[in-house]
Motif scaffolding. Structure first.
Motif, PDB file in Angstrom:
ATOM      1  N   ASP A 135       0.868  -1.181   0.000  1.00  0.00           N
ATOM      2  CA  ASP A 135       0.000   0.000   0.000  1.00  0.00           C
ATOM      3  C   ASP A 135       0.906   1.232   0.000  1.00  0.00           C
ATOM      4  OD1 ASP A 135      -1.581   2.177   0.568  1.00  0.00           O
ATOM      5  OD2 ASP A 135      -2.460   1.357   2.405  1.00  0.00           O
TER       6      ASP A 135
ATOM      7  N   PHE B  64      -5.125  -0.686  11.610  1.00  0.00           N
ATOM      8  CA  PHE B  64      -5.594  -1.681  10.645  1.00  0.00           C
ATOM      9  C   PHE B  64      -5.872  -2.990  11.378  1.00  0.00           C
ATOM     10  CE2 PHE B  64      -2.652   1.012   8.219  1.00  0.00           C
ATOM     11  CZ  PHE B  64      -3.339   1.272   7.046  1.00  0.00           C
ATOM     12  N   SER B  65      -6.806  -3.768  10.859  1.00  0.00           N
ATOM     13  CA  SER B  65      -6.887  -5.161  11.305  1.00  0.00           C
ATOM     14  C   SER B  65      -6.078  -5.998  10.313  1.00  0.00           C
ATOM     15  CB  SER B  65      -8.332  -5.642  11.385  1.00  0.00           C
ATOM     16  OG  SER B  65      -8.961  -5.496  10.149  1.00  0.00           O
TER      17      SER B  65
ATOM     18  N   THR C 286      -3.429  -9.525   4.091  1.00  0.00           N
ATOM     19  CA  THR C 286      -3.929  -8.179   3.819  1.00  0.00           C
ATOM     20  C   THR C 286      -4.250  -7.456   5.121  1.00  0.00           C
ATOM     21  OG1 THR C 286      -5.486  -6.889   2.481  1.00  0.00           O
ATOM     22  CG2 THR C 286      -6.360  -8.849   3.576  1.00  0.00           C
TER      23      THR C 286
ATOM     24  N   GLU D  55      -6.928  -4.187   6.750  1.00  0.00           N
ATOM     25  CA  GLU D  55      -8.062  -3.312   6.458  1.00  0.00           C
ATOM     26  C   GLU D  55      -8.089  -2.180   7.467  1.00  0.00           C
ATOM     27  OE1 GLU D  55     -11.671  -5.564   6.274  1.00  0.00           O
ATOM     28  OE2 GLU D  55     -10.982  -6.662   4.487  1.00  0.00           O
ATOM     29  N   PRO D  56      -8.293  -0.949   6.999  1.00  0.00           N
ATOM     30  CA  PRO D  56      -8.217   0.209   7.894  1.00  0.00           C
ATOM     31  C   PRO D  56      -9.323   0.203   8.952  1.00  0.00           C
ATOM     32  CG  PRO D  56      -8.872   0.885   5.682  1.00  0.00           C
ATOM     33  CD  PRO D  56      -8.520  -0.556   5.592  1.00  0.00           C
TER      34      PRO D  56
END
Ligand code: CA
Ligand code: CA
Ligand code: CA
Ligand code: CA
Ligand code: CA
Ligand code: CA
Ligand code: CA
Length: 694
Positions: free
Chosen positions: A89, A127-128, A133, A135-136
């Motif tokens: 990212d 983030f988790s 990946t 996720e915010p």
């Protein structure tokens, strides 16, 4: 961002060369190269910058983990355990990286939480983490540009904080929670903006931070001075310690990264990545002894590292293309026997959480005491026989006097004088004329005496605490108080025998316990020592069960004893519970008894782990459970920690305390905006405690 390490090394060598002409301080040992280990793998993708890293460890598979790296202008990347990139990212500039596991919302949904810093946006982003990946989960904006980010999860309460440091020396800590699928600050101003629960300035530029959750210690690297250790709880203001400093006084040159290595039973290490000195290893205990250092073949400047169960990842920023290099913990352990450190059995944060401690929120607190520092110590209840709702809490300020508080915690009286340490009360004592009154006794460390008082209902004309006059042979020259022979008076408790005779037990730091018998005359209270008991090391907290004539006594580093309280009885004690580093953790401090008629418990302050242990006195001292007192941000009341004295009553004290009240001294008292105040006492509903513990 990066400075070349070479000129600094040259400068350091020159400086130490110059110094040796003026004084003969030894050459720092970190001029020698440490043990050199080889990496076995290099990340497959490279970026022009490297900031920090953390590891997500798979709970099921020791060998499976993810390396999460922040890359400043190049964003953020995730690598698998073999160094293959699985996520990238580059939407923002990222630095700092830290992780905590199993952060639950009120419905029990849990996330593995990653926190990173966004220097351009001046915020912390959460983030988790899922395998490959992230996720915010939201941002918290900062008043400064962050230079490092660290998370902390209190292993007892589960309370979570995120801390940012700055290049200007700021340390800013937020209490956070997972709610409605987002991470947000739990303490906010009237506009809903987050309030930092702690904000202080270390002095110089800060380059790294890490928190040891198990020892509740925050380490910050002040780049040009050294590594500092602070308490990590937001309301913890223990004095900071210098762990290590820049050479020639210490082993450091320029600290860039910090990481923890956890092993079972509280073992493990603090590791510093130092641009000039390599990877330095310190013990994780309070002394933070320097154990030695290692270097990695080919890594010229140690900048950042992250720890997995089976491997360490070390940043190599001076390689042609900056990469992370993997060193297996097995090969590291094999290489470091000369350092007497082992990287076997590394555990992650998941395994640090303490289970079985019930969390009970405080429902009130007393006014702060008059003196700062360690001042509040021991409380006792005075139950008003005419109107129980008008009962009082009598408590000590060991720097200056005795307080009386109402059940809302308002101060009714402050009787200045002496240094009363412990206090205890009996409410049905017969005076010389046959009338009955409430007797209080306190250990006065100023004069090494027992001070005696009469307690009665407060009125406009009558302050509730009235000093009594001690008479007879054994009184102090300067005050009408009973003069003890113990080394230094410390703990104190009262006993009222079945025949009504009151006794005082007072103990000294050397382990001696005097039993005084009190008698009353028109001119005052006479006392005589009728028996002496002893334990091997420093006692303090004590309480007597009048029904069974049993004295319970805490030996601070050792455990809880019982003795017969009868003056004619044998002086041998029975050890009922030992400090075990888990449930009962030294120091054993205050002891109190909760007796409702049906239920009778002994409660001990287990100061070392900020909890209280309940034993069943009706059932062979069986352990009922342990609890911690947490804060209630809605009420603006903080939790209790490092507790000395405690007291319990089973009396129905109204709707908030239908089965009685438990009081605990609190070392770190903060106001609703998390500003430090003088110490005080926390008030807790017994019903809330026992419902959670049982
Ligand atoms: Ca890190
Ligand atoms: Ca007491
Ligand atoms: Ca102590
Ligand atoms: Ca103590
Ligand atoms: Ca104390
Ligand atoms: Ca507190
Ligand atoms: Ca408070």
């Amino acid at each position: 961002m990066y400075k070349s390490g070479l000129p600094l090394l040259v400068l350091a060598a020159l400086l130490s060369g110059c110094n040796s002409d003026d004084n003969d301080s030894p050459t720092p040992d970190n001029q020698n190269t440490g043990t050199v280990v080889k990496s076995d793998l290099i990340t497959a993708t490279h970026y022009s910058d490297i900031a920090d890293a953390t590891v997500w460890q798979d709970p099921e598979n020791q060998n499976k983990h993810r390396l999460i790296v922040t890359l400043e202008g190049d964003g953020l990347a995730i690598f698998d355990e073999n160094g293959s990139e699985v996520f990238n990212d580059d939407s923002s500039e990222f630095l700092g990286a830290d992780i905590r596991y199993g952060i639950k919302d009120i419905n029990g949904n849990a996330v593995d939480l990653l926190a990173v810093g966004l220097p351009e946006e001046e915020s912390i982003r959460f983030f988790s983490v899922f395998d490959n990946t992230i996720e915010p989960l939201g941002d918290i904006s900062l008043p400064v540009e962050p230079s490092a980010i660290c998370l902390y999860k209190n292993i007892t309460t589960g309370e979570l904080t995120a801390t940012a440091t700055s290049e200007e020396g700021d340390v800013i800590q937020y209490k956070i929670e997972f709610e409605n699928g987002e991470i947000s600050s739990t303490v906010n101003d009237e506009f809903g903006d987050p309030i930092a629960v702690r904000h202080f300035n270390v002095g110089g530029e800060l380059s790294a931070c890490i928190i040891d959750d198990q020892n509740a210690t925050l380490y910050v690297a002040e780049q040009d001075l050294g590594i500092w250790a602070y308490g990590s709880d937001a309301e913890n203001v223990k004095e900071r310690r210098l762990v290590d400093s820049i050479e020639p006084l210490g082993h450091l040159q320029e600290v860039e990264g910090l990481e923890m290595v956890y092993q079972p039973n509280g073992k493990g290490y603090l590791i510093a990545a130092d641009e000039g000195a390599g990877f330095l290893v310190y013990s994780r205990d309070h002394n933070n002894d320097y154990l030695g250092k290692f270097e990695v073949d080919g890594i010229e400047e140690a900048k950042a590292l992250a720890v997995a169960n089976q491997a360490l990842w070390l940043a190599n920023t001076e390689a042609d293309e900056p990469v992370y290099e993997r060193v297996s913990t097995e090969s590291l352990s094999r290489k470091l026997p000369d350092l007497d450190v082992s990287f076997s059995n590394i555990i992650d944060h998941r395994q640090l959480h303490v289970t079985g401690v019930s969390l009970v929120a405080a429902s009130g607190e007393t006014k702060e005491v008059d003196d700062d520092g360690d001042a509040a110590d021991d409380p006792a209840f005075w139950l008003n026989p005419d109107d129980v709702s008008q009962s009082l809490i009598i408590a000590t300020n060991k720097q200056g006097g005795l307080m009386a508080y109402d059940l809302q915690g308002n101060e009714i009286q402050y009787l200045e004088g002496g240094e009363p340490n412990n206090v205890d009360i009996r409410s049905d004592v017969t005076d010389w004329d046959g009338s009955t009154f409430s007797l209080a006794a306190a250990s006065n460390r100023e004069l090494n005496t027992i001070a005696l008082y009469k307690i009665s209902a407060a009125s406009d004309t009558n302050p509730p605490i009235q000093p009594l006059t001690a008479i007879g042979e054994q009184i102090h020259g300067a005050a009408a108080e009973l003069k003890s022979n113990v080394d230094e008076v410390y703990g104190l408790c009262l006993y009222q025998a079945h025949n009504g005779t009151p006794y005082v037990f007072v103990n000294g730091k050397n382990g001696t316990i005097e039993q005084w018998e009190l008698s009353f005359q028109a001119s005052g209270v006479e006392g005589k020592i009728v028996r002496t008991l002893s334990v091997a090391t420093q006692p303090e907290g004590c309480v007597v069960d009048d029904e069974t004539s049993t004295l319970y006594l805490g030996e601070e580093d050792h455990g809880i004893w019982s003795f017969s309280a009868e003056p004619a009885a044998a002086t041998t004690g029975t050890l009922l519970a030992s400090t075990d580093g888990e449930q009962l953790v030294a120091d054993v401090e205050g002891l109190t008894i909760y007796n409702s008629g049906n239920e009778k418990y002994l409660i001990a302050s287990s100061q070392g782990n900020n909890t209280y242990v309940i034993y069943d006195l009706n059932n062979a001292f069986e352990l009922v459970g342990t609890f911690a007192i947490i804060g209630n941000d809605t009420l603006g009341v903080d939790g209790a920690s490092d507790t000395d004295g405690i007291a319990a009553t089973s009396a129905n004290l109204g709707a908030a305390y239908p089965e009685g009240m438990f009081i605990a001294q609190d070392w770190y008292n903060i106001d609703p905006a998390y500003q430090l105040e003088n110490q005080n006492f926390k008030l807790v509903s017994w019903k809330a405690i026992i419902e959670r513990v049982r």
